[in-house]
Design an enzyme around this catalytic site. Sequence first.
Site, PDB file in Angstrom:
ATOM      1  N   GLU A 189      82.077 -21.057  41.327  1.00  0.00           N
ATOM      2  CA  GLU A 189      81.362 -22.010  40.458  1.00  0.00           C
ATOM      3  C   GLU A 189      80.683 -23.107  41.275  1.00  0.00           C
ATOM      4  OE1 GLU A 189      84.268 -23.236  37.515  1.00  0.00           O
ATOM      5  OE2 GLU A 189      83.929 -21.446  36.327  1.00  0.00           O
ATOM      6  N   GLU A 385      85.429 -14.047  35.623  1.00  0.00           N
ATOM      7  CA  GLU A 385      86.376 -14.879  34.881  1.00  0.00           C
ATOM      8  C   GLU A 385      86.016 -14.854  33.409  1.00  0.00           C
ATOM      9  OE1 GLU A 385      87.214 -18.932  36.011  1.00  0.00           O
ATOM     10  OE2 GLU A 385      86.948 -18.469  38.132  1.00  0.00           O
TER      11      GLU A 385
HETATM   12  C1  BG6 Z   1      87.127 -21.893  36.005  1.00  0.00           C
HETATM   13  C2  BG6 Z   1      87.770 -21.958  37.372  1.00  0.00           C
HETATM   14  O1  BG6 Z   1      86.268 -22.973  35.854  1.00  0.00           O
HETATM   15  O2  BG6 Z   1      87.955 -22.036  34.889  1.00  0.00           O
HETATM   16  C3  BG6 Z   1      89.223 -21.552  37.410  1.00  0.00           C
HETATM   17  O3  BG6 Z   1      87.039 -21.199  38.312  1.00  0.00           O
HETATM   18  C4  BG6 Z   1      89.944 -22.117  36.209  1.00  0.00           C
HETATM   19  O4  BG6 Z   1      89.794 -21.961  38.632  1.00  0.00           O
HETATM   20  C5  BG6 Z   1      89.292 -21.568  34.942  1.00  0.00           C
HETATM   21  O5  BG6 Z   1      91.304 -21.908  36.213  1.00  0.00           O
HETATM   22  C6  BG6 Z   1      89.979 -21.986  33.662  1.00  0.00           C
HETATM   23  O6  BG6 Z   1      90.136 -23.375  33.631  1.00  0.00           O
HETATM   24  P1  BG6 Z   1      91.551 -24.021  33.347  1.00  0.00           P
HETATM   25  O7  BG6 Z   1      91.367 -25.466  33.508  1.00  0.00           O
HETATM   26  O8  BG6 Z   1      91.898 -23.608  31.976  1.00  0.00           O
HETATM   27  O9  BG6 Z   1      92.482 -23.446  34.349  1.00  0.00           O
END
Ligand code: BG6
Length: 486
Positions: A189, A385
């Site tokens: 990101e 993701e």
């Molecule tokens: C993304 C990141 O923005 O979101 C991850 O690359 C992160 O590292 C994921 O864990 C989800 O966010 P969160 O705050 O729910 O863990």
Amino acid sequence: MSKFSNDFLWGGAIAANQSEGAWNIDGKGMSVADVSMYKPNIDVKDYSMQWHVGIDDIKKAMQTKDTVYYPKRRGIDFYHRYKEDIKLFAEMGFKTLRISIAWTRIFPNGDEDKPNEYGLKFYEEVFKELKKYSIEPLVTLSHYEMPLYLVNNYDGWVSREVVDMFVKFSKVCFERYKDLVKYWLTFNEIDSIFRHPFITAGIVEEKYSNKKEVEEIIYQALHHQFVASSLATKYAHKIIEDSKVGCMITKLLTYPETCNPLDIYLSQSDNRNNMFYSDVQVFGEYPKHILNYMKRNNINIIMKEGDEEIIRQYTVDFVSFSYYMSMVQSIEADKREKVGGNVATGIKNPYLKTSDWGWQIDPIGLKISLIELYDRYRLPLWIVENGLGAYDKIEENGCIEDNYRIEYLTEHLKQVAEAIEEGVECIGYTSWGCIDIISAATSQMSKRYGFIYVDSDDLGNGTYNRKRKKSFYWYKKVIESNGENL
Ligand code: BG6
């Protein structure tokens, strides 16, 4: 018949700083993640406060070995349990696993001449273990964990010297893992530098006198990351013959609230800004609108001679992205109800449900994003993701009936299938936090994404034992049927 190709890369994703733990052993140096605190008194939807790290926070963190309020230091102990975890991933049928390498395991401070052999060995063992089960690693070089030493002594990515240090680190990784890792991502990101400059680029905002200066140094640090990313891509291609390197952005799809052309234009600007980063890494140049913006706002950054050529020459092989939610823009935004997100805030979309953390759940937005990105870049796409953070409950019979997660993922995957049907080349899907890990934004353990439950609470109490959730068996079937069984 399945819409997914026979070699579709099904799997999951985790990051070193949220899973490994073992923050100060085997020579590992302190990273920016080791400074992130669990802040139970701050609203989980207040993302800027959750992410905030100042000078005093760093000092305080450096004086303690506490792992209760610094949960990323303990993670889920993947460092010692990776064999057990990989075995479970293999049981689900994973074809790929996205992980990251902690820079501080390889170069504890970042500026050493020689790498730390213990760190190199650890990842070698992990990759060998994956190979044993024919799981292809997808490795991120920088996922929110640069050496803290570089923050304290070089101002993080604002400093040009950090480019060379990162390139050195990348080359060491490519040399060491050339027979084990083919797929690489440079920066996780990369756009997140504007949302949380500390964790993404080691920028401590209070060191600068005003907002304008902060914005300027963020552009400077980002430029350094672009150059470093291009150079890493160059060396990956040179050192590993069949390597594939991707960029990685947060896909932030923004809808206009109405058909008022002003709303449309606002949302178009947001979407265009969101793709600035991948535009640079795919097309090999800064888009004109960004250069004009910088000029208009008197943002002056140093681009060294040769930088433009480096960015132009070493572009990426595929585009990867995270996708969690969509947003809405309106010229009347001030008068509307707001919603949160790890990534940004916007106004409420009445057609969508939100998660317990205020993220607007929008499966169709994933299809729209895939089509948009593919039409723009014509490069293979990889969803690296996607997933639902939720509070899980262990039932009296010992099961975790996470039907909400199954529903979320099913709806998103159906849209991926439809996008493929519409001609998009999507090569993989790694759902986020395939095993429960520490949340990036809130440092909670109770914000769980996994198919595998980890017995640990927000303060780190628990056995850390692993347990298959209902979604574990569901995902296994999805992979087995190559996405036909959705
Ligand atoms: C993304 C990141 O923005 O979101 C991850 O690359 C992160 O590292 C994921 O864990 C989800 O966010 P969160 O705050 O729910 O863990």
